[in-house]
Scaffold this motif. Structure first.
Motif, PDB file in Angstrom:
ATOM      1  N   TYR A   1     -26.716  91.490   4.983  1.00 39.66           N
ATOM      2  CA  TYR A   1     -27.221  90.171   4.593  1.00 39.66           C
ATOM      3  C   TYR A   1     -27.268  89.235   5.797  1.00 39.66           C
ATOM      4  O   TYR A   1     -28.246  88.488   5.978  1.00 39.66           O
ATOM      5  N   ALA A   2     -26.264  89.294   6.645  1.00 33.06           N
ATOM      6  CA  ALA A   2     -26.224  88.447   7.836  1.00 33.06           C
ATOM      7  C   ALA A   2     -27.362  88.806   8.798  1.00 33.06           C
ATOM      8  O   ALA A   2     -27.983  87.925   9.396  1.00 33.06           O
ATOM      9  N   ARG A   3     -27.660  90.096   8.930  1.00 28.63           N
ATOM     10  CA  ARG A   3     -28.775  90.521   9.786  1.00 28.63           C
ATOM     11  C   ARG A   3     -30.103  90.002   9.234  1.00 28.63           C
ATOM     12  O   ARG A   3     -30.972  89.569   9.990  1.00 28.63           O
TER      13      ARG A   3
ATOM     14  N   VAL B   1     -30.396  82.285  11.628  1.00 30.75           N
ATOM     15  CA  VAL B   1     -29.001  81.891  11.423  1.00 30.75           C
ATOM     16  C   VAL B   1     -28.097  82.965  12.025  1.00 30.75           C
ATOM     17  O   VAL B   1     -28.270  84.155  11.751  1.00 30.75           O
ATOM     18  N   LEU B   2     -27.169  82.552  12.841  1.00 32.92           N
ATOM     19  CA  LEU B   2     -26.267  83.509  13.479  1.00 32.92           C
ATOM     20  C   LEU B   2     -25.432  84.249  12.433  1.00 32.92           C
ATOM     21  O   LEU B   2     -24.939  83.646  11.478  1.00 32.92           O
ATOM     22  N   PRO B   3     -25.266  85.556  12.610  1.00 32.86           N
ATOM     23  CA  PRO B   3     -24.447  86.326  11.663  1.00 32.86           C
ATOM     24  C   PRO B   3     -23.011  85.817  11.562  1.00 32.86           C
ATOM     25  O   PRO B   3     -22.412  85.840  10.487  1.00 32.86           O
ATOM     26  N   SER B   4     -22.466  85.320  12.670  1.00 38.78           N
ATOM     27  CA  SER B   4     -21.089  84.810  12.624  1.00 38.78           C
ATOM     28  C   SER B   4     -20.986  83.600  11.700  1.00 38.78           C
ATOM     29  O   SER B   4     -19.988  83.430  10.991  1.00 38.78           O
ATOM     30  N   ILE B   5     -22.034  82.778  11.664  1.00 37.06           N
ATOM     31  CA  ILE B   5     -22.045  81.609  10.775  1.00 37.06           C
ATOM     32  C   ILE B   5     -22.087  82.073   9.325  1.00 37.06           C
ATOM     33  O   ILE B   5     -21.354  81.567   8.473  1.00 37.06           O
ATOM     34  N   THR B   6     -22.936  83.040   9.034  1.00 37.50           N
ATOM     35  CA  THR B   6     -23.052  83.559   7.670  1.00 37.50           C
ATOM     36  C   THR B   6     -21.722  84.143   7.200  1.00 37.50           C
ATOM     37  O   THR B   6     -21.256  83.845   6.093  1.00 37.50           O
ATOM     38  N   ILE B   7     -21.095  84.944   8.040  1.00 37.35           N
ATOM     39  CA  ILE B   7     -19.830  85.586   7.658  1.00 37.35           C
ATOM     40  C   ILE B   7     -18.734  84.534   7.506  1.00 37.35           C
ATOM     41  O   ILE B   7     -17.946  84.585   6.559  1.00 37.35           O
ATOM     42  N   ALA B   8     -18.693  83.545   8.387  1.00 37.96           N
ATOM     43  CA  ALA B   8     -17.672  82.499   8.291  1.00 37.96           C
ATOM     44  C   ALA B   8     -17.824  81.693   7.009  1.00 37.96           C
ATOM     45  O   ALA B   8     -16.844  81.385   6.330  1.00 37.96           O
ATOM     46  N   ARG B   9     -19.072  81.347   6.648  1.00 32.84           N
ATOM     47  CA  ARG B   9     -19.282  80.578   5.410  1.00 32.84           C
ATOM     48  C   ARG B   9     -18.889  81.384   4.190  1.00 32.84           C
ATOM     49  O   ARG B   9     -18.252  80.868   3.271  1.00 32.84           O
ATOM     50  N   GLN B  10     -19.276  82.655   4.168  1.00 31.45           N
ATOM     51  CA  GLN B  10     -18.929  83.484   3.017  1.00 31.45           C
ATOM     52  C   GLN B  10     -17.420  83.715   2.945  1.00 31.45           C
ATOM     53  O   GLN B  10     -16.852  83.780   1.868  1.00 31.45           O
ATOM     54  N   SER B  11     -16.783  83.816   4.102  1.00 30.31           N
ATOM     55  CA  SER B  11     -15.335  84.009   4.137  1.00 30.31           C
ATOM     56  C   SER B  11     -14.626  82.781   3.574  1.00 30.31           C
ATOM     57  O   SER B  11     -13.685  82.903   2.795  1.00 30.31           O
ATOM     58  N   SER B  12     -15.081  81.601   3.973  1.00 31.41           N
ATOM     59  CA  SER B  12     -14.445  80.383   3.469  1.00 31.41           C
ATOM     60  C   SER B  12     -14.688  80.219   1.974  1.00 31.41           C
ATOM     61  O   SER B  12     -13.818  79.753   1.249  1.00 31.41           O
TER      62      SER B  12
END
Length: 106
Positions: A67-69, A77-88
């Motif tokens: 999904y991040a890719r 959108v950077l994958p790190s941003i996507t993963i960080a938002r979903q993590s939070s």
């Protein structure tokens, strides 16, 4: 002729002190050994807990990676941003922006 020294009996107080010192030494060694064993067991439990947590985190990221890719390719959108938002969101963390508007009374 040389005088012979008379043999004296052992002082009961001296024997008692030696017995107390030996008992304290044995007690301290026993307590320290039990403490070290407890620390070792706790360390092993913590290590297995850390390994389980790391495995969960890796599985979570592996689940979000496709999904991040897609978001990177389609929207930039950077994958790190996507993963960080979903993590939070997954942990129920609250956003830090905008700051709270409540004031402290004092």
């Amino acid at each position: 002729m040389a005088r012979r020294r008379s043999r004296r009996g052992r002082n009961p107080a001296y024997v008692g002190i030696v017995a107390v010192v030996i008992a304290l030494t044995v007690g301290v060694v026993t307590v320290v050994g039990q403490y070290e064993h407890g620390v070792q067991v706790a360390d092993e439990a913590a290590a297995s807990s850390r390994a389980a947590t790391l495995a969960k985190k890796k599985a979570f990221i592996a689940h979000l990676a496709p999904y991040a890719r897609t978001l990177k390719v389609n929207y930039g959108v950077l994958p790190s941003i996507t993963i960080a938002r979903q993590s939070s969101r997954a942990t129920g963390a609250r956003a830090t922006w905008p700051p709270s508007t409540t004031t402290c009374s004092g």
